[in-house]
Design an enzyme around this catalytic site. Structure first.
Site, PDB file in Angstrom:
ATOM      1  N   HIS A  74      -3.858  -9.592  -0.781  1.00 21.78           N
ATOM      2  CA  HIS A  74      -3.890  -8.325  -0.186  1.00 21.78           C
ATOM      3  C   HIS A  74      -4.839  -8.113   0.936  1.00 21.78           C
ATOM      4  O   HIS A  74      -4.462  -7.284   1.624  1.00 21.78           O
ATOM      5  CB  HIS A  74      -4.527  -7.477  -1.449  1.00 21.78           C
ATOM      6  CG  HIS A  74      -4.598  -5.973  -1.319  1.00 21.78           C
ATOM      7  ND1 HIS A  74      -3.257  -5.176  -0.998  1.00 21.78           N
ATOM      8  CD2 HIS A  74      -5.570  -4.983  -1.068  1.00 21.78           C
ATOM      9  CE1 HIS A  74      -3.966  -4.165  -0.804  1.00 21.78           C
ATOM     10  NE2 HIS A  74      -5.132  -3.836  -0.939  1.00 21.78           N
ATOM     11  N   HIS A  97     -11.293  -2.355   7.012  1.00 25.42           N
ATOM     12  CA  HIS A  97     -11.333  -3.226   6.307  1.00 25.42           C
ATOM     13  C   HIS A  97     -11.657  -4.641   7.155  1.00 25.42           C
ATOM     14  O   HIS A  97     -11.275  -5.966   6.891  1.00 25.42           O
ATOM     15  CB  HIS A  97     -10.137  -3.746   5.614  1.00 25.42           C
ATOM     16  CG  HIS A  97      -9.953  -2.619   4.499  1.00 25.42           C
ATOM     17  ND1 HIS A  97     -10.868  -2.027   3.818  1.00 25.42           N
ATOM     18  CD2 HIS A  97      -8.894  -1.664   4.612  1.00 25.42           C
ATOM     19  CE1 HIS A  97     -10.285  -0.774   3.176  1.00 25.42           C
ATOM     20  NE2 HIS A  97      -9.234  -0.650   3.560  1.00 25.42           N
ATOM     21  N   ASP A 127       1.000  -1.252   0.028  1.00 23.33           N
ATOM     22  CA  ASP A 127       0.030  -0.056   0.067  1.00 23.33           C
ATOM     23  C   ASP A 127       0.878   1.176   0.108  1.00 23.33           C
ATOM     24  O   ASP A 127       0.582   2.189   0.801  1.00 23.33           O
ATOM     25  CB  ASP A 127      -0.915  -0.107   1.095  1.00 23.33           C
ATOM     26  CG  ASP A 127      -1.735  -1.202   1.130  1.00 23.33           C
ATOM     27  OD1 ASP A 127      -1.203  -2.449   1.561  1.00 23.33           O
ATOM     28  OD2 ASP A 127      -2.927  -1.147   1.012  1.00 23.33           O
ATOM     29  N   VAL A 151      -4.862  -2.901   5.074  1.00 24.29           N
ATOM     30  CA  VAL A 151      -5.217  -2.378   6.510  1.00 24.29           C
ATOM     31  C   VAL A 151      -3.649  -1.391   6.512  1.00 24.29           C
ATOM     32  O   VAL A 151      -2.697  -1.986   6.605  1.00 24.29           O
ATOM     33  CB  VAL A 151      -5.396  -3.321   7.464  1.00 24.29           C
ATOM     34  CG1 VAL A 151      -5.549  -2.250   8.793  1.00 24.29           C
ATOM     35  CG2 VAL A 151      -6.491  -3.849   7.301  1.00 24.29           C
ATOM     36  N   TYR A 189      -2.129   4.297  -6.272  1.00 23.69           N
ATOM     37  CA  TYR A 189      -3.428   5.018  -5.672  1.00 23.69           C
ATOM     38  C   TYR A 189      -3.656   6.097  -6.969  1.00 23.69           C
ATOM     39  O   TYR A 189      -4.408   7.215  -6.291  1.00 23.69           O
ATOM     40  CB  TYR A 189      -3.302   5.793  -4.459  1.00 23.69           C
ATOM     41  CG  TYR A 189      -3.203   4.790  -3.368  1.00 23.69           C
ATOM     42  CD1 TYR A 189      -2.169   3.798  -3.078  1.00 23.69           C
ATOM     43  CD2 TYR A 189      -4.227   4.251  -2.515  1.00 23.69           C
ATOM     44  CE1 TYR A 189      -2.150   2.963  -2.122  1.00 23.69           C
ATOM     45  CE2 TYR A 189      -4.467   3.424  -1.340  1.00 23.69           C
ATOM     46  CZ  TYR A 189      -3.466   2.699  -1.363  1.00 23.69           C
ATOM     47  OH  TYR A 189      -3.494   1.674  -0.259  1.00 23.69           O
TER      48      TYR A 189
END
Ligand code: FE2
Length: 468
Positions: free
Chosen positions: A320, A330, A169, A358, A201
């Site tokens: 993921h 989540h 992430d 997360v 992103y």
């Protein structure tokens, strides 16, 4: 004096409180870190940041990145983008012991996304490499030729030490840049990186502004042009936007980040496996079908039966959406996949499962929840020496910020959790031992905020829990 004021009652009440407190402490297995961060907003770096700089010269190759190109590590897949015209599709490469340049030919693709048109995305697989060898490689033409290098892994085998980095992430904020720098500066020196999904992103921007896929490619080049990153697709790779006329999921991701999925008989790039040094790494897809009879389910069943722990003692799974997550973000999103696959992971003694999603850090003890069968009431995770350790490492530092709300009390199975950005290292020593460490961005490069000695589940299945 009434009974409430009597010394014996006070003593009794105090003793009871103490007992209850101890019981409360005992019921909570692990550590919720008390580390206090300076609270700052996570902001994307502006387009004119130095980390996004476009290499000079007409049509100069940019966004250079490599990943393993076959099942065993004798091939490297090189990818790069040219913006003005296709240019050369060749990679010139040579080992450090040889001055003779060899040539590998690739191909390129382009794609459109709403009002964006991509550059020319090249991919070229260099095959028949020698193990454990440093190779230089060049892409581009004449005065815009750019040179990089990589080191091939040692031959797959049981006692081959190897150090993997872990990031998830990541995004492209100032914090993302700190995470990547800390990974690069970590004295353990990662040789390849396992990236557990959610890359750029870009979908955070209006119309999923794909320019942010390009900036991300230039940002990570300083690492991924020199060592393979092993890719996992996250939810931010879906880029599913029917309102923009973009109804094919994973379009930018699959055009830009190629993986050697066919080498492991997979039928889609979202689930596949590679062997590297002493590790067998299985990549799973949280956002592709995994129910019974689906291609991913069938593939995984066959794949697990192929794992040879005498050849690759370490069995690592990357996905993921985490299965064991005690944050309020989540929460239980990974539950349906856990129900499908957890019995197999225990049966095949998976050593560790790394997940992202997360935006925080958490490490579990070895537990399983496979005893429960709907009618038997055994619906709590139990200590299981054949189960993997579950690690959430979605703390790369993206624009959505930290997940800092935790479920209280900390569940028994959660060994350590902390809402800080950082990265981790999985340092395989031999067939029995691997040293794992997590590094938060606020510390010096060598500081370990959490660590654990992993004992291999096949060769040395001794209890390696860190809480009691
Ligand atoms: Fe995610």
């Amino acid at each position: 004096m009434g009974i409430l004021g009597s010394p014996s009652f006070v003593t009794l009440a105090l003793a009871l409180c103490l007992l209850l407190n101890v019981a409360a402490l005992c019921s909570s297995g692990g550590v919720t870190s008390s580390y206090v961060r300076k609270v700052e907003k996570t902001l994307d770096m502006p387009l004119d940041s130095d980390v996004f700089a476009i290499p000079p010269g007409y049509n100069a190759p940019q966004q250079v990145h490599i990943t393993q190109g076959d099942l065993n590590g004798k091939a490297t897949l090189v990818s790069w983008v040219t913006m003005d015209e296709p240019g050369s599709n060749e990679v010139r490469y040579w080992s450090e012991n040889s001055k003779q340049k060899k040539l590998a030919k690739g191909k390129y693709v382009t794609y459109t996304f709403f009002n964006y048109t991509s550059g020319f995305i090249h991919q070229c697989t260099i095959t028949n490499l020698e193990y454990n060898t440093k190779y230089y490689y060049e892409v581009g033409l004449l005065n815009t030729t750019r040179q990089f290098w990589f080191v091939t892994p040692p031959q797959v085998g049981p006692d081959v030490p190897y150090t993997f980095g872990l990031i998830g992430d990541l995004g492209q904020t100032y914090d993302s840049n700190k995470t990547l720098t800390h990974y690069e500066m970590n004295p353990r020196k990662g040789q390849a990186l396992m990236f557990v999904g959610d890359l750029s992103y870009a979908d955070h921007y209006p119309y999923h502004d794909n320019v942010r896929w390009d900036t991300w490619g230039r940002f990570i080049e300083r690492s991924v042009a020199y060592q393979p990153w092993i890719w996992v697709a996250g939810n931010h790779e879906l880029d599913f936007a029917p309102e923009l006329g973009e109804s094919v999921p994973f379009k930018p991701y699959t055009h830009r980040y190629h993986v050697p999925y066919r080498a492991s008989q997979s039928t889609a790039p979202f689930w596949y496996s590679i062997k590297r040094a002493s590790a067998h790494i299985i990549v799973l897809a949280s956002y592709s079908a995994y129910g019974k009879y689906t291609p991913q389910y069938t593939w995984l069943e066959q794949e697990l039966s192929k794992v040879n722990r005498t050849e690759t003692p370490w069995l690592i799974v990357l996905l993921h959406s985490p299965w064991y997550n005690s944050y309020n973000y989540h929460y239980m999103e990974g539950e349906s996949m856990r129900v499908m696959f957890e019995p197999w992971f225990v049966q095949h003694k998976v050593d560790v499962v790394f997940a992202g999603h997360v935006h925080a850090y958490e490490r579990s003890e070895r537990v399983s929840s496979i005893a429960y069968n709907i009618t038997n009431r055994r619906c709590i995770p139990v200590k299981d020496n054949s189960a993997p350790v579950y690690i959430t490492i979605g703390d790369g530092g993206n624009i959505e910020g930290l997940a800092n709300k935790m479920i209280e009390p900390q569940p028994d199975y959660s060994a350590y959790r902390e809402a800080s950005f950082g990265h981790a290292m999985f340092d395989i020593k031999n067939r029995t031992h691997a040293y794992y460490s997590w590094h938060r961005n606020q510390d010096g490069y060598a500081v370990e905020a959490d660590s654990m000695w992993f004992f291999n589940r096949y060769w040395y299945p001794v209890d390696d829990s860190t809480t009691h």
